[in-house]
Structure formats: C-alpha cells, structure tokens
Design a protein around this motif. Structure first.
Motif, PDB file in Angstrom:
ATOM      1  N   VAL A  42      -7.690   5.023   4.958  1.00  0.00           N
ATOM      2  CA  VAL A  42      -6.637   4.598   4.461  1.00  0.00           C
ATOM      3  C   VAL A  42      -5.522   6.600   4.515  1.00  0.00           C
ATOM      4  O   VAL A  42      -4.319   6.464   4.597  1.00  0.00           O
ATOM      5  CB  VAL A  42      -6.959   3.903   2.785  1.00  0.00           C
ATOM      6  CG1 VAL A  42      -5.164   4.452   1.566  1.00  0.00           C
ATOM      7  CG2 VAL A  42      -7.080   2.795   2.288  1.00  0.00           C
TER       8      VAL A  42
ATOM      9  N   TRP B 244     -15.173   0.422  -1.330  1.00  0.00           N
ATOM     10  CA  TRP B 244     -14.479   1.345  -1.359  1.00  0.00           C
ATOM     11  C   TRP B 244     -14.547   1.675  -3.384  1.00  0.00           C
ATOM     12  O   TRP B 244     -13.440   2.358  -4.386  1.00  0.00           O
ATOM     13  CB  TRP B 244     -12.987  -0.260  -2.518  1.00  0.00           C
ATOM     14  CG  TRP B 244     -12.137  -0.809  -1.572  1.00  0.00           C
ATOM     15  CD1 TRP B 244     -12.717  -1.810  -1.401  1.00  0.00           C
ATOM     16  CD2 TRP B 244     -11.519  -0.501  -1.146  1.00  0.00           C
ATOM     17  NE1 TRP B 244     -11.998  -2.590  -0.185  1.00  0.00           N
ATOM     18  CE2 TRP B 244     -10.626  -1.300   0.110  1.00  0.00           C
ATOM     19  CE3 TRP B 244     -10.868   0.567  -0.689  1.00  0.00           C
ATOM     20  CZ2 TRP B 244      -9.744  -1.274   1.101  1.00  0.00           C
ATOM     21  CZ3 TRP B 244      -9.624   1.051   0.078  1.00  0.00           C
ATOM     22  CH2 TRP B 244      -9.005  -0.543   1.002  1.00  0.00           C
TER      23      TRP B 244
ATOM     24  N   VAL C 104      -4.297   6.484   7.407  1.00  0.00           N
ATOM     25  CA  VAL C 104      -2.893   5.782   7.575  1.00  0.00           C
ATOM     26  C   VAL C 104      -1.719   6.446   7.331  1.00  0.00           C
ATOM     27  O   VAL C 104      -0.726   6.267   7.545  1.00  0.00           O
ATOM     28  CB  VAL C 104      -3.746   4.381   7.028  1.00  0.00           C
ATOM     29  CG1 VAL C 104      -1.952   3.702   6.976  1.00  0.00           C
ATOM     30  CG2 VAL C 104      -4.742   3.213   7.752  1.00  0.00           C
ATOM     31  N   VAL C 105      -2.361   6.656   5.339  1.00  0.00           N
ATOM     32  CA  VAL C 105      -1.086   7.204   4.830  1.00  0.00           C
ATOM     33  C   VAL C 105      -0.470   8.817   6.215  1.00  0.00           C
ATOM     34  O   VAL C 105       0.849   8.306   5.525  1.00  0.00           O
ATOM     35  CB  VAL C 105      -0.935   7.733   3.688  1.00  0.00           C
ATOM     36  CG1 VAL C 105      -0.374   8.857   3.168  1.00  0.00           C
ATOM     37  CG2 VAL C 105      -1.881   6.348   3.240  1.00  0.00           C
TER      38      VAL C 105
ATOM     39  N   ALA D 190     -13.371   3.329   3.620  1.00  0.00           N
ATOM     40  CA  ALA D 190     -12.078   2.300   3.499  1.00  0.00           C
ATOM     41  C   ALA D 190     -11.153   3.687   2.870  1.00  0.00           C
ATOM     42  O   ALA D 190      -9.723   3.422   3.478  1.00  0.00           O
ATOM     43  CB  ALA D 190     -12.602   1.337   2.310  1.00  0.00           C
ATOM     44  N   TRP D 191     -11.139   4.189   1.936  1.00  0.00           N
ATOM     45  CA  TRP D 191     -10.623   5.716   1.594  1.00  0.00           C
ATOM     46  C   TRP D 191     -10.670   6.374   2.869  1.00  0.00           C
ATOM     47  O   TRP D 191      -8.747   7.016   2.709  1.00  0.00           O
ATOM     48  CB  TRP D 191     -10.981   6.187   0.358  1.00  0.00           C
ATOM     49  CG  TRP D 191     -10.503   5.167  -1.024  1.00  0.00           C
ATOM     50  CD1 TRP D 191     -11.741   4.713  -1.849  1.00  0.00           C
ATOM     51  CD2 TRP D 191      -9.777   5.027  -1.870  1.00  0.00           C
ATOM     52  NE1 TRP D 191     -11.294   4.266  -2.392  1.00  0.00           N
ATOM     53  CE2 TRP D 191     -10.032   3.647  -2.607  1.00  0.00           C
ATOM     54  CE3 TRP D 191      -8.029   4.507  -1.412  1.00  0.00           C
ATOM     55  CZ2 TRP D 191      -9.435   2.919  -3.544  1.00  0.00           C
ATOM     56  CZ3 TRP D 191      -7.464   4.508  -1.801  1.00  0.00           C
ATOM     57  CH2 TRP D 191      -7.559   3.304  -2.720  1.00  0.00           C
TER      58      TRP D 191
END
Length: 482
Positions: free
Chosen positions: A49, A203, A52-53, A45-46
């Motif tokens: 992320v 997570w 995406v960032v 997940a991270w």
C-alpha cells in the motif's frame, strides 16, 4: 567565439527526456529501503500500500508539474516555477537547498553507493586511507566515489549529446536487468509458499525494533499509530522515487518542451512506479517478511533483516545462489552510475538558471564551446565531492527530506496561484484532474510532513534550519548586487 553566440541547444527528444526521468529516479534505494519499511509496518499488504501511495503521489505531482513545464519551458525548472509564483526569495531558498543538500547530497550518496558495491569486486576499496578518531574515516571508496563524479561531470561538459548517450545506455541497461530480476524472482518465488505465507494475516501491522543486545521488540500497530508509522516510513519510498523533476531543469535543451516534458514526466514516473511495485512483489515471493537478525542465510534473515538491508542482494541470492550477490552488485553499479549521470547533467542547468538570475556565482551562467554550463557543472562537482569527503551526506539527505517535500507542496500550490493570477497565460498542457488531484497531493503530502514532524522531529527541524539559513544568504547576495 564570444559568449553571446552560445546558447542551450534543443537536442533532447521524448525518449531522451523519459530516460532522464526514469534513470534519475532509479538508484540504489529500491534495492535497500524495503527492509526498513518492513520493520516499520511488519505487514506485506501495508508495505505494498505504501509503495502504491508513493507511486500515485509521484505520478500526480509529475502530472501537475506538466502544466508549469508547458508554461515555462526554460532551463531551471522548479526554480523558475517557484519564482514566478512566489518571487525571488522563495526561489532562492529552493535553489540554496538544492545546491547545499538535495542535488549535491544525492549525487554524493549515489556515488558512494556505486563505490560501496564496487568493493564487492574489488575488496581493496574497503580499506581506509586515514581516520580521525571514530567520527571520520577516509578510504578508497570515497576516492572512487569522487572519481566517478568527476568523470561524469567531465563527460557532461563535452556537450549534452554525450551526456544523453551515457544516460540512455545506462537507463536501458538497468531497466532490462531489473525486469529480468523481477521475472526470474516471480518465477522462482511462485514455486514456493513464501508469497502466500507473507499474505497470511496480511493486514496485521507491527513495528519491529532491533535492540542493542540483538533481541527484537515487536509493537502492534493500529489506528493512529499505524497511520503515523506509515507516514514516517513512506519517506523511504518517496526518496527512492525522487529526482523525477530533474528533467524540468533541462527544459532549455528539450525539443518541443511544451509537449515532451509533460509526456516524459508521465511516462518516466509510470515506468518506475510499475517496476518498484513488481520488484517488491518479487521480494515478497522470494523472502519471508520476518526474519532473524544476524542470520547466516538470506532466507533466515528475511526482508526485515537482510544483511545490511540489502534486500535486492538477498533476493538475487535466492534466485542464483551465492553468485547472486555479484550479479546484484553489478546491477547496482550500473543503476547508480546511470542515476548520477542524469543528476549531474540536470543539476548544472538549475545552477545555470540561478546564475542568469543573479542568484548564483556569475561564472556559472556562462556556456562553453559545447553550449553547456561547464562552470556550473564543476561547481556542483566540487561541492558533491566535498560531501563525499565529509562523510555527512547521509545526515544531510535526512535533514533535507522534509524541506524537499515542502518545496513540492509549494510548487504544486503555485498552480492554483498562477491559475488565478494569470488566467489567460498559455497552458499547452493542463494539470491532470485539476483542482482535485493537485489538491489531494498537497493534503496527503502535508499529512506526511506532519507525521515526520511528530516522529522525526530532529531531522525535520534540521531540514528547516538548512532552508532558513538561506534567508540571510539571500539578503547578503542582494546587498552585494546593490
């Protein structure tokens, strides 16, 4: 024909400009960096992320640059923007860093990546020609890397039309191949439980370190430690998404630049962001996050410990078996060759703009009979080839990463400066979401720089050192001009 009769020809349309944005961004990074990022955060997940960032940061920066490109649709791009906002010293330091490390260093690194994967088909390339102790090795891969740079430079000296044709062909080829890899990867991966397993406890973050004895040390990450780890490892995905600004260097050769540059920046970064996210999703569908160092199979090595960090090759092996290694090697060869075509084409225009401003070799400001800055292209070629020979281009790229981010921040802050100083200047396109989006980019990127200062102190310090070295060089240039 005299030099005065030559000028840059506006012969690049929206599709050409978009192919330069996307083609310059997609090199070898997307096939490799996910392994290091997985070790740094240990969470599917991270990991997503962070990508995406990265995509949001890249797109917000590109949309902000659109305003500056519309105001200053001339060759040189970011160099010109910085000079208008801050003056000649700041713009010279940018150009100095681009020439010494960023543009030429990336060209060298991408060329060596091309040669490295060519060795999959031609094992003789792995042989060395000579070495000096253990610190310097010169082999056939470096020869091929330099030859590819020379070839691309030669093609680009024959006119922007030839350069854009090569760029467009290779960009389309690698986009089609990447989408095929993603679709096949998700199709094959969805038939297994690997994706769902990767998102169990998704997570829970951790940092995995491979020790010299082959064992691993796993450290749980929460709170500030997690944010710090993410801030440090995002540099991998940001560098894989870099070079989108190269299209601004060739603004003098783009049709209707006030419209087409902002559009190409948006379309190119959007396409690459989507591809990168889907590619990582395909990796997670095919390979487990965790793995065993030195494993005998792609499945056992997982994403973290893919052989030589070649996550793309490991994923292709899961789809096609052993032949996947060769398919992926061919894809990366196409990807890196096409990437360098755009980098070579664009970089010469920046040094041409510097020369016209008296901040680079005078001859680099001349155009040949094909209306391209041939001498600027060959100067870039020579330095990039020297970096290939030195074998230190990888270190130089690491050192320059921090400085590169600082220049992005500086350029986008320039929008605020110019809005205040020149409120009535023509702005065919205005920065999306101004002032919130540009301000958010500055804040988030500044936070990443702080994380790098804390976790990569040596590299960031050396990056600043390269920039600072340009200060005495600037004053020496100014003194010679007096």
């Amino acid at each position: 024909m005299t030099q005065e009769k030559h000028h840059l020809q506006r012969s690049l349309g929206l599709i050409d400009a978009t192919s330069i944005v996307a083609g310059s961004m997609i090199g070898s990074g997307i096939f490799i960096v996910t392994a290091a990022m997985a070790r740094d955060v240990g969470s599917a997940a991270w990991l997503l992320v962070i990508w995406v960032v990265t995509g949001l940061l890249t797109m917000s920066a590109a949309l902000s640059y659109g305003e500056l490109a519309g105001m200053m649709p001339t060759a040189g791009g970011q160099f010109v923007y910085i000079q208008r906002a801050y003056g000649k010293l700041a713009s010279f330091l940018y150009g100095w860093t681009v020439f010494t490390v960023i543009q030429t260093g990336v060209i060298a690194a991408v060329a060596v990546a091309f040669a490295k994967y060519s060795a999959v088909f031609l094992p003789v390339l792995d042989e060395k020609i000579f070495s000096v102790g253990d610190s310097f090795v010169f082999g056939y891969k470096q020869v091929l890397a330099m030859a590819s740079i020379v070839l691309l430079t030669y093609i680009n000296t024959k006119g922007v039309v030839k350069g854009k044709t090569i760029q467009l062909i290779f960009t389309l080829a690698k986009l089609v191949a990447l989408f095929a890899l993603i679709i096949l990867g998700l199709y094959v991966g969805m038939k297994t439980n690997i994706l769902s397993d990767n998102f169990k406890n998704m997570w829970e973050a951790s940092k995995t370190v491979l020790n010299p004895d082959g064992s691993i040390t796993v450290t749980k990450l929460t709170g500030i430690a997690l944010l710090g780890a993410m801030g440090a490892t995002i540099i991998n995905s940001l560098f894989s998404s870099d070079a989108w600004n190269n299209v601004t260097f060739i603004a003098g050769e783009i049709k209707e630049p006030k419209k087409n540059i902002p559009r190409s920046l948006f379309l190119g970064t959007l396409i690459v962001t989507i591809i990168y996210l889907l590619a990582n999703l395909a990796y997670l569908a095919l390979l487990p996050m965790q793995g065993t160092p030195g494993a005998n199979s792609a499945l056992e090595g997982g994403i973290m410990f893919a052989a030589e960090d070649r996550v793309g090759a490991a994923a292709a092996t899961m789809i096609m078996g052993n032949i996947g290694l060769f398919v992926m090697a061919g894809l990366i060869m196409v990807s890196t060759f096409g990437c360098n075509s755009g980098l070579v084409l664009a970089g010469g225009r920046l040094f041409y703009a510097m020369s016209k401003d008296g901040l680079f070799f005078k001859k680099a400001g001349e155009l040949n009979n094909y209306d391209v800055p041939e001498k600027a292209l060959w100067v870039q070629c020579v330095w990039a080839c020297l970096l290939c020979i030195s074998g230190r281009y990888g270190d130089l790229l690491t050192y320059a990463t921090f400085a590169s981010l600082l220049f992005y921040i500086l350029t986008i802050y320039g929008i605020f400066i110019l809005r205040k100083r020149e409120p009535n200047a023509e702005r065919p396109y205005k920065a999306f979401g101004y002032p919130i989006i540009p301000a958010l980019y500055i804040v988030v990127t500044a936070a990443i720089c702080v994380a790098l200062l804390v976790y990569e102190t040596t590299s960031t310090g050396l990056g600043l050192g390269i920039v600072a070295l340009g200060i005495p060089v600037y004053y020496a240039v100014m003194k010679v001009k007096e």
